[in-house]
Design an enzyme around this catalytic site. Structure first.
Site, mmCIF file in Angstrom:
data_model
loop_
_atom_site.group_PDB
_atom_site.id
_atom_site.type_symbol
_atom_site.label_atom_id
_atom_site.label_comp_id
_atom_site.label_asym_id
_atom_site.label_seq_id
_atom_site.Cartn_x
_atom_site.Cartn_y
_atom_site.Cartn_z
ATOM 1 N N ASN A 108 0.887 -0.632 0.309
ATOM 2 C CA ASN A 108 0.113 0.425 0.147
ATOM 3 C C ASN A 108 0.944 1.156 -0.147
ATOM 4 O O ASN A 108 0.086 2.194 0.457
ATOM 5 C CB ASN A 108 -0.680 -0.560 1.046
ATOM 6 C CG ASN A 108 -0.687 -0.163 2.400
ATOM 7 O OD1 ASN A 108 0.698 0.303 2.888
ATOM 8 N ND2 ASN A 108 -1.315 -0.061 3.557
ATOM 9 N N GLU A 140 8.768 5.845 16.226
ATOM 10 C CA GLU A 140 9.207 5.306 15.058
ATOM 11 C C GLU A 140 9.972 5.928 14.794
ATOM 12 O O GLU A 140 11.403 5.886 13.492
ATOM 13 C CB GLU A 140 8.057 5.231 14.336
ATOM 14 C CG GLU A 140 6.991 4.113 14.374
ATOM 15 C CD GLU A 140 5.978 4.223 13.769
ATOM 16 O OE1 GLU A 140 5.403 3.199 14.262
ATOM 17 O OE2 GLU A 140 5.834 4.532 12.872
HETATM 18 P P1 CMP Z 1 1.003 0.112 7.678
HETATM 19 O O1 CMP Z 1 0.498 1.519 7.623
HETATM 20 O O2 CMP Z 1 2.239 -0.274 7.274
HETATM 21 O O3 CMP Z 1 1.184 -0.779 9.392
HETATM 22 C C1 CMP Z 1 0.732 -2.270 9.307
HETATM 23 C C2 CMP Z 1 0.722 -2.674 7.803
HETATM 24 O O4 CMP Z 1 -0.051 -3.812 7.691
HETATM 25 C C3 CMP Z 1 -0.409 -2.051 6.977
HETATM 26 O O5 CMP Z 1 0.244 -0.255 7.142
HETATM 27 C C4 CMP Z 1 -0.686 -2.613 5.819
HETATM 28 O O6 CMP Z 1 0.398 -2.427 4.930
HETATM 29 C C5 CMP Z 1 -0.254 -4.029 6.845
HETATM 30 N N1 CMP Z 1 -1.767 -4.734 6.667
HETATM 31 C C6 CMP Z 1 -2.437 -4.121 7.162
HETATM 32 N N2 CMP Z 1 -4.057 -5.826 6.820
HETATM 33 C C7 CMP Z 1 -3.103 -6.157 5.862
HETATM 34 C C8 CMP Z 1 -3.842 -7.515 5.372
HETATM 35 N N3 CMP Z 1 -4.442 -7.511 5.306
HETATM 36 N N4 CMP Z 1 -2.812 -8.249 4.294
HETATM 37 C C9 CMP Z 1 -1.696 -8.108 4.258
HETATM 38 N N5 CMP Z 1 -0.579 -6.691 5.256
HETATM 39 C C10 CMP Z 1 -1.532 -6.126 5.726
#
Ligand code: CMP
Length: 139
Positions: free
Chosen positions: A113, A127
């Site tokens: 993402n 962080e």
């Molecule tokens: P981030 O803000 O980097 O913090 C935790 C991350 O976990 C989140 O963004 C997503 O990219 C990842 N994440 C959350 N839900 C899922 C999922 N169902 N499958 C894979 N990655 C996930």
């Protein structure tokens, strides 16, 4: 208040040469990039950064992905920087992200993402300290 938040441009975005396009979104929103470096995390380092998610089913996949290519870690500074950054990023799942947000425009999936942003003042401080020394942050 003026805040600082930790931002990461993730491997799916650096791979597609989107660093500048993403930084332009931050700057257009009034966030200042006061520290920035391009690094490659090991899976172990990614695991330490995301330790709060250790029990989640996607933890292993997340750490694997974050180690799959370069990331750009950065400190963003500005009025309400933590909330503003989250607004510019959009929802975690690009399918739910609002028009004009980074994740709506660039993210590939919930996992790939494109960006990470701290979610609260305490996590932002932790962080930022994970990646940067005070000397590397120039406001
Ligand atoms: P981030 O803000 O980097 O913090 C935790 C991350 O976990 C989140 O963004 C997503 O990219 C990842 N994440 C959350 N839900 C899922 C999922 N169902 N499958 C894979 N990655 C996930």
């Amino acid at each position: 208040a003026i805040e600082r938040t930790l931002s990461i441009i993730k491997p799916d975005a650096t791979r597609r040469n989107l660093t500048g396009a993403i930084n332009a979104k931050f700057e257009a929103a009034g966030l200042r990039i006061v520290a920035q470096k391009r690094i490659r995390l090991t899976k172990e380092q990614a695991g330490r950064f995301y330790a709060v998610h250790k029990e989640r089913p996607f933890y292993d996949e997340l750490c694997e992905f974050m180690a799959s290519g370069p990331v750009v870690v950065q400190v963003l500074e500005g009025e309400n920087a933590i909330a503003k950054n989250r607004e510019v990023m959009g929802a975690t799942d690009p399918a739910e992200a609002a028009e004009g947000t980074i994740r709506k425009e660039f993210a590939l999936s919930k996992g790939e993402n494109s960006v990470h942003g701290s979610d609260a003042p305490e996590t932002a401080a932790q962080e930022i300290a994970f990646f940067f020394s005070e000397l590397e942050i120039v406001g």
